[in-house]
Design a protein around this motif. Structure first.
Motif, PDB file in Angstrom:
ATOM      1  N   ALA A  56       1.811 -13.472   3.902  1.00 24.23           N
ATOM      2  CA  ALA A  56       2.935 -12.611   3.539  1.00 24.23           C
ATOM      3  C   ALA A  56       2.763 -11.230   4.179  1.00 24.23           C
ATOM      4  O   ALA A  56       3.723 -10.643   4.688  1.00 24.23           O
ATOM      5  N   THR A  57       1.532 -10.719   4.185  1.00 23.16           N
ATOM      6  CA  THR A  57       1.260  -9.427   4.815  1.00 23.16           C
ATOM      7  C   THR A  57       1.528  -9.504   6.312  1.00 23.16           C
ATOM      8  O   THR A  57       2.127  -8.600   6.896  1.00 23.16           O
ATOM      9  N   LEU A  58       1.084 -10.593   6.941  1.00 24.99           N
ATOM     10  CA  LEU A  58       1.329 -10.754   8.379  1.00 24.99           C
ATOM     11  C   LEU A  58       2.817 -10.894   8.665  1.00 24.99           C
ATOM     12  O   LEU A  58       3.327 -10.362   9.647  1.00 24.99           O
ATOM     13  N   GLU A  59       3.536 -11.570   7.806  1.00 23.53           N
ATOM     14  CA  GLU A  59       4.953 -11.796   8.049  1.00 23.53           C
ATOM     15  C   GLU A  59       5.773 -10.531   7.917  1.00 23.53           C
ATOM     16  O   GLU A  59       6.860 -10.435   8.481  1.00 23.53           O
ATOM     17  N   THR A  60       5.263  -9.532   7.187  1.00 24.54           N
ATOM     18  CA  THR A  60       6.024  -8.285   7.069  1.00 24.54           C
ATOM     19  C   THR A  60       6.188  -7.618   8.420  1.00 24.54           C
ATOM     20  O   THR A  60       7.101  -6.837   8.626  1.00 24.54           O
ATOM     21  N   ARG A  61       5.280  -7.935   9.361  1.00 21.14           N
ATOM     22  CA  ARG A  61       5.405  -7.352  10.706  1.00 21.14           C
ATOM     23  C   ARG A  61       5.846  -8.412  11.714  1.00 21.14           C
ATOM     24  O   ARG A  61       5.719  -8.207  12.904  1.00 21.14           O
ATOM     25  N   GLY A  62       6.361  -9.558  11.255  1.00 21.77           N
ATOM     26  CA  GLY A  62       6.831 -10.592  12.168  1.00 21.77           C
ATOM     27  C   GLY A  62       5.723 -11.240  12.959  1.00 21.77           C
ATOM     28  O   GLY A  62       5.948 -11.785  14.030  1.00 21.77           O
TER      29      GLY A  62
END
Lengths: 110, 159
Positions: A56-62
């Motif tokens: 989820a943390t990685l996905e916040t920056r695509g």
């Protein structure tokens, strides 16, 4: 500082991927077209919820995105370029001598 | 904001990146069902020759070739050995499909040679004997071929 270190691009710590767990996740993703959630979880020895938080943390920056795999399982693939630069700033001349050969590994997946 | 990391932590981070990449390299493989399917098909072709009908043998051979063509394109590149991931193309040698096809062509030659040798020794059903021997070679040699591909991929990662 050696001339090689002084000519190297300025390295900086990336708060998104350079913490060790996320670095491990991104290093796995970078060598695969697609990778199953369970595989990453088992390799990193994390719980489902702990790994989900990291994604989820990685996905916040695509940086990664989820999508169904060919087998229908939940899987992840790397969706954006890895930030350039080796993972540390050289802090001493002795460090500069020992890192250049190993930094090829980080350059290989930039 | 830039943050300094000490030399030891930087080294550990690079070691971890290397470890993770090698874990993916370890997944370079051809699915096990491919080698088993190949071995069973090889024995099947040998059994067809026992029937003694040349048209049946031709049809079985053509059918095997068509089925293999349909399947092989997807699996013999070494990137889909695991159901849990697909290895990136630049991590796997582009020569893997050629290696697998070359292995199969060599086995075809061995099949002919063994059948001729068995026939010269007046063995019963020489084609069937040859197909069984080569089927065993597929089951042993196929995974070993992929193990050598993985070993070379690991060595090239370390350079």
């Amino acid at each position: 500082m050696t001339s090689e270190a002084s000519q190297a691009p300025e390295a900086r710590f990336d708060e998104l991927i350079h913490p060790s767990t996320r670095l491990s996740i991104v290093a796995l993703l970078a060598s695969a077209d697609w990778i199953d959630f369970a595989y990453v979880r088992d390799r990193l020895e994390l719980s489902d919820s702990a790994l989900s938080k990291q994604f989820a943390t990685l996905e916040t920056r695509g940086t990664s995105l989820s999508g169904p795999s060919a087998t229908g399982a939940e899987g992840y693939k790397y969706a954006s370029p890895i930030p350039a630069g080796p993972p540390s700033r050289v802090t001493s001349p002795r460090c500069a001598q020992s890192l250049p050969a190993r930094s090829r590994m980080s350059a290989a997946w930039n | 904001m830039a943050e300094h990391i000490n030399c030891a932590d930087a080294g550990r981070a690079l070691d971890d990146v290397d470890l993770r990449r090698r874990q993916i390299v370890a997944q370079i493989d051809v699915p096990g069902w491919y080698w088993w399917g190949l071995a069973l098909a090889w024995v099947g072709l040998g059994l067809v020759t026992v029937a003694g009908n040349p048209w049946l043998s031709v049809a079985a051979t053509v059918g095997f070739g068509a089925a293999h063509s349909a399947v092989a394109a997807r699996v013999i590149d070494g990137r889909h050995g695991s159901r849990q991931l697909s290895v990136r193309a630049d991590v796997v040698s582009r020569h893997v499909p050629a290696l697998v096809i070359g292995f199969l062509v060599t086995l075809v030659a061995f099949t002919v040679g063994i059948a001729l040798a068995a026939a010269a020794l007046d063995a019963p059903q020489p084609a069937l004997i040859a197909s069984i021997v080569v089927a065993i070679a597929v089951l042993i040699g196929g995974p070993r071929l992929m193990a050598s591909v993985r070993h070379r991929a690991e060595r090239s990662e370390r350079r």
